[in-house]
Motif scaffolding. Structure first.
Motif, mmCIF file in Angstrom:
data_model
loop_
_atom_site.group_PDB
_atom_site.id
_atom_site.type_symbol
_atom_site.label_atom_id
_atom_site.label_comp_id
_atom_site.label_asym_id
_atom_site.label_seq_id
_atom_site.Cartn_x
_atom_site.Cartn_y
_atom_site.Cartn_z
ATOM 1 N N VAL A 97 0.847 -1.195 0.000
ATOM 2 C CA VAL A 97 0.000 0.000 0.000
ATOM 3 C C VAL A 97 0.882 1.244 0.000
ATOM 4 N N GLU A 98 0.324 2.331 -0.536
ATOM 5 C CA GLU A 98 1.031 3.608 -0.543
ATOM 6 C C GLU A 98 0.879 4.285 0.816
ATOM 7 N N PRO A 99 1.953 4.886 1.353
ATOM 8 C CA PRO A 99 1.839 5.602 2.630
ATOM 9 C C PRO A 99 0.775 6.699 2.557
ATOM 10 N N GLU A 100 0.021 6.864 3.634
ATOM 11 C CA GLU A 100 -1.022 7.894 3.759
ATOM 12 C C GLU A 100 -2.227 7.665 2.855
ATOM 13 N N SER A 101 -2.268 6.549 2.150
ATOM 14 C CA SER A 101 -3.406 6.245 1.275
ATOM 15 C C SER A 101 -4.561 5.710 2.105
ATOM 16 N N PRO A 102 -5.793 5.680 1.546
ATOM 17 C CA PRO A 102 -6.907 5.062 2.272
ATOM 18 C C PRO A 102 -6.600 3.630 2.681
ATOM 19 N N GLU A 103 -5.917 2.890 1.794
ATOM 20 C CA GLU A 103 -5.567 1.508 2.123
ATOM 21 C C GLU A 103 -4.649 1.444 3.345
ATOM 22 N N ALA A 104 -3.680 2.375 3.415
ATOM 23 C CA ALA A 104 -2.754 2.401 4.551
ATOM 24 C C ALA A 104 -3.480 2.744 5.846
ATOM 25 N N VAL A 105 -4.436 3.656 5.758
ATOM 26 C CA VAL A 105 -5.227 4.019 6.942
ATOM 27 C C VAL A 105 -5.993 2.808 7.463
ATOM 28 N N LEU A 106 -6.642 2.097 6.562
ATOM 29 C CA LEU A 106 -7.437 0.936 6.973
ATOM 30 C C LEU A 106 -6.558 -0.157 7.578
ATOM 31 N N LEU A 107 -5.388 -0.381 6.987
ATOM 32 C CA LEU A 107 -4.492 -1.406 7.524
ATOM 33 C C LEU A 107 -3.964 -1.018 8.907
ATOM 34 N N SER A 108 -3.673 0.263 9.107
ATOM 35 C CA SER A 108 -3.164 0.684 10.412
ATOM 36 C C SER A 108 -4.233 0.531 11.487
ATOM 37 N N ILE A 109 -5.488 0.724 11.123
ATOM 38 C CA ILE A 109 -6.582 0.524 12.084
ATOM 39 C C ILE A 109 -6.756 -0.957 12.387
ATOM 40 N N ALA A 110 -6.700 -1.774 11.337
ATOM 41 C CA ALA A 110 -6.862 -3.225 11.523
ATOM 42 C C ALA A 110 -5.777 -3.802 12.417
ATOM 43 N N GLU A 111 -4.624 -3.158 12.462
ATOM 44 C CA GLU A 111 -3.525 -3.638 13.305
ATOM 45 C C GLU A 111 -3.949 -3.726 14.767
ATOM 46 N N GLY A 112 -4.884 -2.855 15.181
ATOM 47 C CA GLY A 112 -5.372 -2.887 16.557
ATOM 48 C C GLY A 112 -6.441 -3.934 16.801
ATOM 49 N N TYR A 113 -6.867 -4.648 15.737
ATOM 50 C CA TYR A 113 -7.916 -5.664 15.856
ATOM 51 C C TYR A 113 -7.482 -6.951 15.150
ATOM 52 N N PRO A 114 -6.351 -7.526 15.560
ATOM 53 C CA PRO A 114 -5.794 -8.675 14.831
ATOM 54 C C PRO A 114 -6.635 -9.938 14.905
ATOM 55 N N ASP A 115 -7.587 -9.988 15.849
ATOM 56 C CA ASP A 115 -8.419 -11.189 16.003
ATOM 57 C C ASP A 115 -9.902 -10.901 15.763
ATOM 58 N N GLU A 116 -10.207 -9.801 15.076
ATOM 59 C CA GLU A 116 -11.601 -9.411 14.856
ATOM 60 C C GLU A 116 -11.957 -9.558 13.378
ATOM 61 N N PRO A 117 -12.613 -10.669 12.999
ATOM 62 C CA PRO A 117 -12.916 -10.893 11.579
ATOM 63 C C PRO A 117 -13.810 -9.818 10.975
ATOM 64 N N ARG A 118 -14.651 -9.180 11.788
ATOM 65 C CA ARG A 118 -15.527 -8.136 11.240
ATOM 66 C C ARG A 118 -14.743 -6.919 10.778
ATOM 67 N N VAL A 119 -13.520 -6.767 11.269
ATOM 68 C CA VAL A 119 -12.623 -5.712 10.798
ATOM 69 C C VAL A 119 -11.713 -6.240 9.690
ATOM 70 N N LEU A 120 -11.165 -7.429 9.892
ATOM 71 C CA LEU A 120 -10.179 -7.964 8.952
ATOM 72 C C LEU A 120 -10.776 -8.275 7.588
ATOM 73 N N GLU A 121 -11.970 -8.848 7.548
ATOM 74 C CA GLU A 121 -12.533 -9.270 6.259
ATOM 75 C C GLU A 121 -12.814 -8.089 5.322
ATOM 76 N N PRO A 122 -13.541 -7.043 5.769
ATOM 77 C CA PRO A 122 -13.736 -5.917 4.841
ATOM 78 C C PRO A 122 -12.434 -5.184 4.527
#
Length: 304
Positions: A97-122
């Motif tokens: 992913v590109e730094p500061e991109s929407p994809e990077a934002v979503l991945l950084s948030i998902a990092e705090g929910y490593p065991d939550e499929p409702r976050v990881l799947e979307p």
């Protein structure tokens, strides 16, 4: 006021509606149509390559005889009994992913929910490439923000997700705009709830900008009258929610309540109406949030 397809839910608890990549569609799956209902079953699948031998399309033949093609690698909603793939945050970390991109934002948030499929799947679907011109992607981003408010009680993460949508200008496509509109309404409520009244008004004003898009004076008057009727006589899905409660179908009840919540937020962003003032709308919004489980204990339906 944003109108969405009626939330279809399968009767069989073993069946789920989920987003899958085109190449993951299986025989027996049903596509979810734009009206929210399932298609005939998929009976046969094939892959069509481009001129250079690279997979380009998945072709599905339905039980009805109809054929459907889906771009290889794209996502589509299906009614399926296939088990959800076991996904870990490690799988997401491998996505470029590109730094500061929407994809990077979503991945950084998902990092705090490593065991939550409702976050990881979307996040897995979006992190492969967010297309801000695709209504399905805007919908997925909004629903992810809604998840953080309603279920996970994490408004800091919700704000970061909403910022992806709330900066988008109206491009004339109301089908896409309804998801930006929903994001603006949620942001306006959260800003007001957090004491930032100026920000709340900015988000509300951005949502209302399309109220004056019609240039023809006669049509503008008719549109304004229709909008006022929608504000004064909103559909809050009382009948549908009562029916779901009576049928003891919590998943369907939840879907209707989420639609009710979105409608209430939209009404509030317009300052209320002649039948529901702002104070009453805020009371009802807080009631829906409490009923849906944020903050506090999560109801049984929040487990996927």
């Amino acid at each position: 006021m944003p109108q969405r397809p009626s939330p279809y839910q399968p009767d069989d608890p073993a069946v789920r509606i989920r987003n899958v990549r085109a190449e993951q569609v299986r025989v027996g799956d049903r596509f979810i149509t734009r009206h929210g209902t399932p298609s005939a079953e998929v009976k046969k699948l094939g892959v069509i390559s481009d001129s250079f031998g690279t997979p380009a399309l998945v072709e599905a033949t339905l039980a009805s005889g109809q054929k459907a093609t889906i771009a290889y690698g794209s996502s589509i909603r299906v009614h399926t009994s296939a088990p959800a793939p076991q996904l870990s945050f490690d799988d997401l970390q491998s996505l470029p992913v590109e730094p500061e991109s929407p994809e990077a934002v979503l991945l950084s948030i998902a990092e705090g929910y490593p065991d939550e499929p409702r976050v990881l799947e979307p996040t897995a679907g979006l992190a492969r490439g967010v297309n801000l011109k695709a209504g399905a992607h805007l919908e997925a981003i909004y629903e992810l923000a809604q998840l953080f408010v309603v279920d996970l009680d994490d408004r800091a993460s919700a704000w970061r997700i909403l910022e992806i949508l709330t900066e988008l200008p109206f491009d004339g496509n109301f089908g896409r705009w309804k998801w930006v509109e929903s994001a603006l309404a949620l942001a306006a409520f959260m800003a007001y709830d957090g004491g930032d009244l100026d920000a709340a008004e900015r988000y509300s004003a951005a949502l209302r900008q399309t109220d004056h898009e019609e240039s023809d004076p006669v049509q503008a008057k008719l549109t304004a009258e229709l909008r006022q009727r929608q504000l004064d006589e909103p559909n809050l899905f009382d009948r549908e929610i009562h029916r779901a409660v009576a049928a003891r179908n919590p998943r369907t009840e939840r879907e209707w309540r989420l639609q009710r919540l979105s409608t209430l937020l939209y009404l509030l962003a317009h300052g209320g109406s002649r039948t529901l003032d702002a104070d009453e709308l805020r009371r009802r919004i807080q009631h829906e949030l409490k009923t849906l489980g944020a903050p506090g204990e999560r109801p049984a339906w929040s487990a996927s």
